[in-house]
Motif scaffolding. Structure first.
Motif, PDB file in Angstrom:
ATOM      1  N   LYS A 301     -19.070 -13.003  12.944  1.00 48.92           N
ATOM      2  CA  LYS A 301     -19.733 -14.269  13.273  1.00 48.92           C
ATOM      3  C   LYS A 301     -21.242 -14.074  13.422  1.00 48.92           C
ATOM      4  CE  LYS A 301     -16.829 -15.150  16.674  1.00 48.92           C
ATOM      5  NZ  LYS A 301     -16.153 -15.851  17.819  1.00 48.92           N
ATOM      6  N   ASN A 302     -21.628 -12.942  13.956  1.00 53.00           N
ATOM      7  CA  ASN A 302     -23.059 -12.673  14.119  1.00 53.00           C
ATOM      8  C   ASN A 302     -23.741 -12.484  12.760  1.00 53.00           C
ATOM      9  OD1 ASN A 302     -25.393 -11.945  15.912  1.00 53.00           O
ATOM     10  ND2 ASN A 302     -25.228 -10.049  14.745  1.00 53.00           N
ATOM     11  N   VAL A 303     -23.129 -11.725  11.866  1.00 53.45           N
ATOM     12  CA  VAL A 303     -23.760 -11.474  10.566  1.00 53.45           C
ATOM     13  C   VAL A 303     -23.786 -12.739   9.721  1.00 53.45           C
ATOM     14  CG1 VAL A 303     -21.786 -10.782   9.111  1.00 53.45           C
ATOM     15  CG2 VAL A 303     -23.978  -9.606   8.861  1.00 53.45           C
ATOM     16  N   ALA A 304     -22.849 -13.675   9.964  1.00 57.45           N
ATOM     17  CA  ALA A 304     -22.805 -14.937   9.209  1.00 57.45           C
ATOM     18  C   ALA A 304     -23.980 -15.847   9.549  1.00 57.45           C
ATOM     19  CB  ALA A 304     -21.486 -15.661   9.470  1.00 57.45           C
ATOM     20  N   ARG A 305     -24.782 -15.481  10.546  1.00 59.06           N
ATOM     21  CA  ARG A 305     -25.982 -16.257  10.842  1.00 59.06           C
ATOM     22  C   ARG A 305     -27.074 -16.031   9.803  1.00 59.06           C
ATOM     23  NH1 ARG A 305     -26.416 -14.743  17.298  1.00 59.06           N
ATOM     24  NH2 ARG A 305     -24.471 -15.777  17.968  1.00 59.06           N
ATOM     25  N   SER A 306     -27.020 -14.890   9.138  1.00 60.36           N
ATOM     26  CA  SER A 306     -28.051 -14.571   8.144  1.00 60.36           C
ATOM     27  C   SER A 306     -27.486 -14.323   6.754  1.00 60.36           C
ATOM     28  CB  SER A 306     -28.852 -13.339   8.583  1.00 60.36           C
ATOM     29  OG  SER A 306     -28.017 -12.201   8.670  1.00 60.36           O
ATOM     30  N   ARG A 307     -26.171 -14.066   6.649  1.00 61.15           N
ATOM     31  CA  ARG A 307     -25.537 -13.797   5.373  1.00 61.15           C
ATOM     32  C   ARG A 307     -24.235 -14.594   5.279  1.00 61.15           C
ATOM     33  NH1 ARG A 307     -29.878 -12.133   4.689  1.00 61.15           N
ATOM     34  NH2 ARG A 307     -30.547 -10.166   3.729  1.00 61.15           N
ATOM     35  N   GLN A 308     -23.855 -14.949   4.067  1.00 62.53           N
ATOM     36  CA  GLN A 308     -22.609 -15.686   3.884  1.00 62.53           C
ATOM     37  C   GLN A 308     -21.442 -14.696   3.887  1.00 62.53           C
ATOM     38  OE1 GLN A 308     -22.630 -18.067   0.331  1.00 62.53           O
ATOM     39  NE2 GLN A 308     -21.152 -19.524   1.147  1.00 62.53           N
ATOM     40  N   VAL A 309     -20.348 -15.093   4.545  1.00 65.65           N
ATOM     41  CA  VAL A 309     -19.173 -14.230   4.649  1.00 65.65           C
ATOM     42  C   VAL A 309     -17.943 -14.982   4.161  1.00 65.65           C
ATOM     43  CG1 VAL A 309     -17.703 -12.873   6.186  1.00 65.65           C
ATOM     44  CG2 VAL A 309     -20.165 -13.003   6.632  1.00 65.65           C
ATOM     45  N   ILE A 310     -17.162 -14.325   3.322  1.00 59.70           N
ATOM     46  CA  ILE A 310     -15.873 -14.841   2.861  1.00 59.70           C
ATOM     47  C   ILE A 310     -14.853 -13.755   3.150  1.00 59.70           C
ATOM     48  CG2 ILE A 310     -14.509 -15.648   0.889  1.00 59.70           C
ATOM     49  CD1 ILE A 310     -17.198 -16.418  -0.448  1.00 59.70           C
ATOM     50  N   LEU A 311     -13.812 -14.074   3.908  1.00 57.05           N
ATOM     51  CA  LEU A 311     -12.808 -13.062   4.224  1.00 57.05           C
ATOM     52  C   LEU A 311     -11.412 -13.639   4.142  1.00 57.05           C
ATOM     53  CD1 LEU A 311     -11.456 -13.223   7.386  1.00 57.05           C
ATOM     54  CD2 LEU A 311     -13.859 -12.892   7.947  1.00 57.05           C
ATOM     55  N   SER A 312     -10.454 -12.770   3.859  1.00 52.39           N
ATOM     56  CA  SER A 312      -9.049 -13.167   3.865  1.00 52.39           C
ATOM     57  C   SER A 312      -8.348 -12.450   5.002  1.00 52.39           C
ATOM     58  CB  SER A 312      -8.380 -12.808   2.538  1.00 52.39           C
ATOM     59  OG  SER A 312      -8.241 -11.397   2.409  1.00 52.39           O
ATOM     60  N   THR A 313      -7.363 -13.113   5.595  1.00 53.73           N
ATOM     61  CA  THR A 313      -6.610 -12.503   6.679  1.00 53.73           C
ATOM     62  C   THR A 313      -5.201 -13.082   6.727  1.00 53.73           C
ATOM     63  OG1 THR A 313      -6.537 -12.070   9.059  1.00 53.73           O
ATOM     64  CG2 THR A 313      -7.412 -14.195   8.380  1.00 53.73           C
ATOM     65  N   GLN A 314      -4.287 -12.271   7.258  1.00 53.94           N
ATOM     66  CA  GLN A 314      -2.935 -12.752   7.536  1.00 53.94           C
ATOM     67  C   GLN A 314      -2.609 -12.599   9.011  1.00 53.94           C
ATOM     68  OE1 GLN A 314       0.128 -12.427   4.268  1.00 53.94           O
ATOM     69  NE2 GLN A 314      -0.964 -10.504   3.939  1.00 53.94           N
ATOM     70  N   SER A 315      -3.626 -12.275   9.802  1.00 52.58           N
ATOM     71  CA  SER A 315      -3.413 -12.027  11.216  1.00 52.58           C
ATOM     72  C   SER A 315      -3.616 -13.299  12.028  1.00 52.58           C
ATOM     73  CB  SER A 315      -4.375 -10.943  11.705  1.00 52.58           C
ATOM     74  OG  SER A 315      -4.365 -10.866  13.117  1.00 52.58           O
TER      75      SER A 315
END
Length: 369
Positions: A301-315
């Motif tokens: 969440k912190n890095v998404a303030r300056s960079r776009q993040v796309i992630l997959s999860t099953q948790s």
């Protein structure tokens, strides 16, 4: 922040047709086989296409064409994609078409960029990147640097990286020496982790200290890395244990989960100028303790303030650390993947009584087997 605002894909693996709006943080959830990994693999395709590696190794390892085209070439003859980038100047578009060709291969048959300036009634004329079918992307060519829209698309996509730290076997690159001159950026598989940490210790000591401090919070037995150049062999991921400073441990004495945590924490705490424009993470929670999940989610969440993040999860426990605004539900019906974003507002009535994971498990938002 420039970011990928929308992604439209047709004919790629399980994605028959999808128009996906993207935010700064995007958390893909869904059952096994829903299509999360196929969307992530699309970004791998882009990585290889821009490095002249589309035919080999991408198609050689992840193809052939009949395995990439939606239900094969008899049903789908082409893959089409349009990426829309939101910038201060307006919307930059990058489009391409990959067509089935002889030898069960895919060939670029159309590729173009286009700019719709902010406030303009119509977009600028599209600029073609290839004049005839090509094995490689036109963005690989030097002349593409001459057009500002092509130059933007190329620069943005070159700084879009898929990270998957799943291979932590005894023969993985994690546990081997890394050349010390390869420590500027972290590789997609984390295989140069020791070189990156060594470089950070010398060039960005505050960031290195933050990495060590964070690792101590999730790995209480960990004291610090011991990183030394060993001639031509490079540097190995050696470390010391808390209270046992007299003994030097090696990478073979780390569990799979510990190695993944070290790679994730290092990636997410890299200096901003070493981070990609888009960070794509495939199941980052794999093998993590719930306490470590909380730390990793916070770093994401912190890095998404300056960079776009796309992630997959099953948790289920992992998604409770995110907002409903971040979630994209992936489902598969009759072999076709769909991608449905949700918002905090539309789920507010449910969120007053349940957590996000409970809403998911109750199948209120879909994405369940």
């Amino acid at each position: 922040m420039n970011q990928l605002a929308r992604l439209q894909i047709d004919g790629f693996r399980s994605i028959k047709s999808a128009d996906i709006p993207l935010r700064a943080l995007n958390v893909l959830i869904g059952a096994n086989g829903a299509g999360k990994s196929n969307l992530i693999d699309f970004f791998r395709l882009l990585n290889y296409a821009l490095s002249r590696g589309f035919q080999n190794p991408y198609l050689l390892e992840r193809g052939p064409a009949s395995a990439i085209l939606h239900f094969g070439p008899k049903e789908t003859g082409v893959v089409r994609a349009e990426l829309a980038f939101a910038t201060d100047a307006g919307i930059n578009y990058y489009r391409f078409t990959l067509a089935d060709s002889s030898g069960d291969r895919l060939t670029f048959t159309k590729e173009e960029v286009q700019l719709h300036r902010r406030g303009a009634e119509r977009p600028n004329p599209a600029v073609s990147l290839i004049q005839h079918p090509s094995d490689n992307s036109g963005l690989c060519e030097l002349w593409a640097e001459n057009d500002p829209t092509a130059r933007f698309a190329k620069g943005f996509l070159q700084r879009c990286r898929v990270y998957q730290f799943h291979d932590t076997s005894l023969t993985s690159h994690f546990r081997d020496y890394s050349p010390v001159d390869q420590g500027r950026y972290l590789y997609a598989d984390g295989g140069n982790l020791s070189a990156v940490l060594l470089d950070l210790r010398g060039q960005a000591s505050d960031d290195y200290t933050s990495i060590v401090r964070t690792l101590k919070a999730v790995l209480p037995w960990f004291e610090d890395f011991v990183l030394e150049e060993e001639g031509r062999k490079g540097v190995l991921l050696r470390w010391r244990m808390t209270g046992r400073g007299d003994y030097l441990f090696g990478p073979g004495q780390l569990s799979d989960g510990s190695l993944r945590i070290m790679a994730l924490v290092t990636l997410l705490l890299l200096p901003t100028d070493r981070l990609p424009n888009v960070i794509v993470l495939d199941e980052p929670e794999l093998g993590l303790h719930p306490a470590a999940e909380e730390v990793i989610a916070g770093l994401i969440k912190n890095v998404a303030r300056s960079r776009q993040v796309i992630l997959s999860t099953q948790s289920a426990s992992f998604i409770d650390h995110f907002s409903a605004d971040d979630v994209i539900v992936v489902e598969n019906e009759n072999g076709c993947s769909t991608f449905t974003p949700h918002t905090q507002e539309e789920l507010q009535r449910w969120l007053e009584r349940y957590t996000l994971s409970q809403i998911w498990s109750k199948n209120i938002i879909g994405g369940r087997p």
